[in-house]
Design a protein around this motif. Sequence first.
Motif, PDB file in Angstrom:
ATOM      1  N   GLY A 425       0.740  -1.530  -0.630  1.00 46.79           N
ATOM      2  CA  GLY A 425      -0.474   0.252   0.056  1.00 46.79           C
ATOM      3  C   GLY A 425       1.170   1.148   0.171  1.00 46.79           C
ATOM      4  N   GLY A 426      -0.043   2.222   0.242  1.00 45.30           N
ATOM      5  CA  GLY A 426       0.933   4.061   0.052  1.00 45.30           C
ATOM      6  C   GLY A 426       0.958   4.614   0.567  1.00 45.30           C
ATOM      7  N   ILE A 427       1.300   5.980   0.852  1.00 50.31           N
ATOM      8  CA  ILE A 427       1.271   7.045   1.507  1.00 50.31           C
ATOM      9  C   ILE A 427       1.045   7.662   0.226  1.00 50.31           C
ATOM     10  N   LYS A 428       1.067   9.413   1.224  1.00 52.01           N
ATOM     11  CA  LYS A 428       0.401  10.489   0.680  1.00 52.01           C
ATOM     12  C   LYS A 428      -0.677   9.947  -0.413  1.00 52.01           C
ATOM     13  N   GLU A 429      -0.805  11.085  -1.815  1.00 50.12           N
ATOM     14  CA  GLU A 429      -1.987  10.464  -2.444  1.00 50.12           C
ATOM     15  C   GLU A 429      -2.210   9.146  -3.224  1.00 50.12           C
ATOM     16  N   SER A 430      -1.582   7.864  -2.444  1.00 49.28           N
ATOM     17  CA  SER A 430      -1.108   6.954  -2.971  1.00 49.28           C
ATOM     18  C   SER A 430      -2.466   6.095  -2.661  1.00 49.28           C
ATOM     19  N   GLY A 431      -2.550   6.413  -1.053  1.00 49.16           N
ATOM     20  CA  GLY A 431      -3.907   5.881  -0.349  1.00 49.16           C
ATOM     21  C   GLY A 431      -3.240   5.693   0.628  1.00 49.16           C
ATOM     22  N   PHE A 432      -4.120   5.086   1.723  1.00 49.14           N
ATOM     23  CA  PHE A 432      -3.560   4.239   2.910  1.00 49.14           C
ATOM     24  C   PHE A 432      -5.178   3.302   2.882  1.00 49.14           C
ATOM     25  N   GLY A 433      -4.176   2.674   4.218  1.00 42.64           N
ATOM     26  CA  GLY A 433      -4.590   0.860   4.322  1.00 42.64           C
ATOM     27  C   GLY A 433      -3.539   0.817   3.194  1.00 42.64           C
ATOM     28  N   ARG A 434      -3.254  -1.272   4.225  1.00 45.35           N
ATOM     29  CA  ARG A 434      -2.867  -1.729   3.267  1.00 45.35           C
ATOM     30  C   ARG A 434      -3.375  -2.831   3.337  1.00 45.35           C
ATOM     31  N   GLU A 435      -2.899  -4.018   1.880  1.00 41.77           N
ATOM     32  CA  GLU A 435      -3.294  -5.341   1.681  1.00 41.77           C
ATOM     33  C   GLU A 435      -2.213  -6.369   1.931  1.00 41.77           C
TER      34      GLU A 435
END
Length: 453
Positions: A425-435
Amino acid sequence: MQSINPFTGQIIGEYREYSSAEVEQIILKVDRAFHSWKQRSFRQRAVCMKNLQAKLIERKEELAGIIVSEMGKVKREAIGEIEKCALVCAFYAENAESFLKNEPIKTEATESYISWQPIGTVLAVMPWNFPFWQVFRFLAPALMAGNTGVLKHASNVPGCALAIEQLVREAGFPENVFRTLLINSSQVKTVIENPLIKAVTLTGSTPAGRSVASAAGFALKKSVLELGGSDPYLILDDANIATAARLCVTSRLLNAGQSCIGAKRFIAVNKVYDQFKAEFVRLMSEAKFGDPLDGQTHIGPLARTDLRDELHQQVLKSVELGARILLGGFIPEGEAPFYPPTVLENVVQGMPAYHEELFGPVAVLFRVKSEEEAIRIANDTVFGLGAGVFTSDIERGKRLAEKGLEAGCVFVNDFVKSDPRLPFGGIKESGFGRELSAIGIREFMNVKTVVVK
Ligand code: NAP
């Protein structure tokens, strides 16, 4: 809803969108299925999940064929995608129970612990670029945890969406544990608002993420977002240049460049820049585009003509503003939406190629004076999904990975890949949470505190 083969241009399937009443009925059935599915033991759920793994392997040629015909990736990669889906099924069939076992915590009470409980039906909004993998990395942990799911897949891959629903059924899961909704994106908000939907996960672009997260936020439902990326790769002065160039090109061209974690920006320090550039451009120029079913083809067409044209506009606009084309950068003749491997340099702030995600086989090279400047450019982006560092000094690589690069995953001397064992998963505008991993399966659980006096 039409499914169009991007290579041949032929309509290969036409599907009727579900009405609001049909969608409501399906969600009702999936919610009912949840109440019995959650009562099953991990062992019982694992039997179905292992069957699903076996079905994927048994039918991988046929399933890969559906992927190729709907979104154009080369057959070899489509088969790899199906095999990876089988792997994630096996991983969660074997590990879900241990990831979700009670966790004792010492307090003054006689007993206190965390119990992980499923929350219900989760909506998955998914993209076309890995039309099986993106779904399976949600589906396998969700179903093993005792949740149920409804899928709104991208509009250009309805055949994949229905094939996945059918596979789940054939694997022996109870009816309605997992259903596909053939709907368009304007219906997603209503589905999120449905009280029987308990959470939403979206993999897709940043604008789609904003829209889904807003609706989920307003409805007070949890969301996980896996969005775009513009992954930077640092090539430091002590890197093995041949290896770095080979792995960077592999990552940039995988899935014809249509990958969120594709290497997109290549930042090489002055001392090795020319050598890296020569090798990188040479390898990019050797990649041939063509028929995705031909074993000799490196990259197939892009998934849709509008996406190819948008990518070309990003290149043209950057060139207008002063970027230099080292390779490619043109629309090839013919109807299929091909785009040639393309390399740009002299890219600076203000150009689309500097700030935006390039979702196709287009690479941007940066020459920098120092490690510090490399980090500054790498982090000068709204995205924070993956990143890479090439160096022969492993401690230096780890230091930059941990403390320097703003990203959800950093690979040293390799390119970023998803792996069921590792959080993604990512931070900033790449998202939030994890798979993926133990962290991914816990995203859609009630973290229940139990205290016994
Ligand atoms: P997209 O246009 O955002 O579509 C993704 C999904 O969201 C589709 O099912 C789409 O439905 C739906 N959607 C679009 N706009 C929506 C809205 N306003 N409300 C609700 N749903 C909406 O993305 P894409 O072009 O298919 O995929 C490419 C993008 O996905 C890239 O940015 C890529 O980096 C990202 N991606 C991220 C990851 C990751 O793990 N971080 C993995 C793969 C791809 P329709 O098709 O009906 O519009």
